[in-house]
Each structure stands twice: as structure tokens, then as C-alpha cells.
Design a protein around this motif. Sequence first.
Motif, PDB file in Angstrom:
ATOM      1  N   LEU A 114     -25.024 -20.805 -13.578  1.00 53.94           N
ATOM      2  CA  LEU A 114     -25.067 -19.459 -12.980  1.00 53.94           C
ATOM      3  C   LEU A 114     -26.491 -19.076 -12.585  1.00 53.94           C
ATOM      4  O   LEU A 114     -26.704 -18.410 -11.560  1.00 53.94           O
ATOM      5  N   TRP A 129     -15.223 -14.648  -4.987  1.00 51.92           N
ATOM      6  CA  TRP A 129     -15.348 -15.706  -5.988  1.00 51.92           C
ATOM      7  C   TRP A 129     -16.310 -15.310  -7.104  1.00 51.92           C
ATOM      8  O   TRP A 129     -16.157 -15.752  -8.260  1.00 51.92           O
ATOM      9  N   GLN A 130     -17.279 -14.464  -6.797  1.00 49.71           N
ATOM     10  CA  GLN A 130     -18.162 -13.991  -7.849  1.00 49.71           C
ATOM     11  C   GLN A 130     -17.430 -13.051  -8.808  1.00 49.71           C
ATOM     12  O   GLN A 130     -17.632 -13.108 -10.028  1.00 49.71           O
ATOM     13  N   LEU A 133     -15.445 -14.836 -11.453  1.00 49.97           N
ATOM     14  CA  LEU A 133     -16.153 -15.532 -12.523  1.00 49.97           C
ATOM     15  C   LEU A 133     -16.136 -14.752 -13.832  1.00 49.97           C
ATOM     16  O   LEU A 133     -16.059 -15.349 -14.915  1.00 49.97           O
ATOM     17  N   ARG A 134     -16.204 -13.442 -13.767  1.00 52.20           N
ATOM     18  CA  ARG A 134     -16.295 -12.661 -15.004  1.00 52.20           C
ATOM     19  C   ARG A 134     -15.008 -12.724 -15.829  1.00 52.20           C
ATOM     20  O   ARG A 134     -15.076 -12.998 -17.040  1.00 52.20           O
ATOM     21  N   LEU A 137     -14.871 -16.229 -17.328  1.00 48.02           N
ATOM     22  CA  LEU A 137     -15.794 -16.386 -18.451  1.00 48.02           C
ATOM     23  C   LEU A 137     -15.271 -15.669 -19.689  1.00 48.02           C
ATOM     24  O   LEU A 137     -15.344 -16.196 -20.812  1.00 48.02           O
TER      25      LEU A 137
END
Length: 376
Positions: A114, A129-130, A133-134, A137
Motif C-alpha cells: 500500500l 478499487w481503493q 481495499l478497506r 482489509l
Amino acid sequence: MPRVLVWATHLALPLAGLWLLLTRPGADLIWQHHDTHFWLVLTVAVVNIAVGSAMSVAAHRRQDGRLFLVSLVFLAGAGFLFAHALATPKVLIAHPNAGFDMAMAVGLIIGSVLALVSSLRLPAGITRWQLALRPLLALVLFAWVVLSVLDLPPLNRQTQVRDVEGPMVFASYAAVALYLVAAVRFYLRYRRAPGVVLMSVVTAFVLLAEAMLAVTLADKWRLSWWEWHLILTAAFLFVGYSAYVQYRREGSAAGLFDGIAVAETTRRIRAQYETALEELVTALQESEAGAGRSGSRRGWRSASALPRSRRRSSTGPPPRCSPSGTCPAGSAPWSPSASRPASARARRSSCARRSRRSGRRSVTSRSGWSPAALSA
């Protein structure tokens, strides 16, 4: 240039300490204290979660992709450090397992990817797409905590001498390189636009690379193994302290992490600041002009309400008398004390004269004496 050397020297001290402990096994003592490990790691993880959350909130407010990815770097490190604390043996679980050993290595490896992506050229907005990620994760971290604390496979296998062994060693060295590349790219950005928080992010990336190296090379529960805990603590607390210093300097949390943002976001923020400043100046000028017009109208109305003689005296003293004492018709000799209000002493003497006159009248009325009766 000397500042850069001082900064690099301070960053090299953890590496020098790690090299000293690894080359002198007699100095690399074992200290196995589970309660200290649990509370130290848990506290640092909570602090880092707060820093990462503040960055994430700022990224959503600014709609900046780079700042969002940097916040995920710190959230990944904080999340797996939190999992490492919960899996401390003899606190919540009876024995150490692979979830305790590998948690920090996995978190640092994810954070290195990252960090590298955040240093690249990115669009200003937060892409789809960002945003994906959260939750991804969070899902991985939740599964890791559950499997570690409940001692379920595949994280329930027996521990090893080091936290990182086998194929993960190569991934760890790659993570060290990724952190250093990201630190260099952010440092070049700092040279173009210096900032306190931006420099703290550069320092944190270098310290995370050193912590990854210590995780890979150190044996568990030795002083070299405890060192990477201290390195992570320094990295996270340094970012938090830099944000606090920036907050004290600016008096607001709105622009704490603007130095990390994409160039397009920075230009948009500056344009917003300029527009707000122009509106503030215009509002101040209009309020001052309105106050001046209302003051002049009030002064004209009060002057027109005065008698003609008062109007003349209020504009200034009448014409001065000649040195011989003769004055123009209808005027009296003017002195500065004539325009002043009566003093307290004059008021007291006037009250005394009125009281004496009233006393004489009361005595006359009681005795029946009067000047007419005396003449008779």
C-alpha cells in the motif's frame, strides 16, 4: 544538508543497535514478560488506529486517493499489531501459535504494498478499487483475530524460533525494499513542498522498513525481538506527534494531512482557501462601509435636533474676545472650562446653598417671622 545528515543518523541508530545485538549473542538477552508485551503492543496499536482513522476521515473529506492509501498503511499495521497483542500467550490463550508469530510480518507486508502504491501518480479522487481495499482489509484482519484467539487452523500450529521463516523471508525482504522506495518518493515530494506531517510519513516508512528487517532476523523474546516493537512504537507515535504539532500551529484539524494529498487536490484546496479569503475581505469591507454610513446619519440627526445656539457651541468655541476684554455682541468670554461639565465641588456647593435657603424658609414658617412683620 546538515539537517538531512542528522535525520539520517538518527534513523540509522536502530539498525546499529540491531546489528550489535545480532553479532553479539551474549548481549541479546531473553526477556519473556507476557503482560508487558500485551499492554505495550495494545496501547501502540490503539494510538496507531487513531492516527490512521484521522487520515481516513481527512481523505474522505478531501476525496484524495493518495491520503486514503497512506491511511490504510497505518491501519493495516495497527490492525495486525492489535491481533499480535491479543494473541499474546498466557493472557487470552494458553500457548503461542502461528497467529501470534506471523501477525506483524503479514501486516507489514500488506502495508509495504500500500505504501508503494500511494507513492505513485494517482488520480485526485478515491477510486472504486481503493474503496474496496478497506472492507477487504477489515475482513482479513477479523478472520486473523478470530483464528488466532480461538486457536483454530491454520493458525494453531506450533510456534517457531523466529516470527518469519521459510518462503515468507523473501516476502519480508521485498517489503523492506518497497518501504524504502516509498520513503524516497515521498521525500522527493517533501523537497518540492515541505511539511511537518509529510516528513513524519517519510520517517515512519523508513522505521517500518527497519522494523520489518528486525522481525525477519530476530529470535523471539530476545532484546532484538523487543527492538522491533520499540521501532514500531517510535514510527507511529512520531506521526501522531507531528500531527499534534501541526494542529497546534494551525489551530484546526482541517488541513493536517494536506501535504500528503495529490497535486490536483492541493490546487483545489488552495483555490478554496483563496475564495474564502476573498469573501472574508469583501464582507469586512462592506461591514466597515455600512458602519461609517450609519454613524454619519446618526451624527447628522443628533446635530439637527439641537437648538441653534447649542449647534454653534458644539462645533467649537465662539470667536475669541479682544485683549482689552471687549467681546462681540451676544457672546461671552470663552474659556476651556466653560465647555466642561460642572465639577463635583461645584455641585456640592450648589446643593449646600439650596439647603441653607430651604432651612431659612422652614425657620420662618415655624416662628412666624418675616421681613414684612419686622418693618411693621
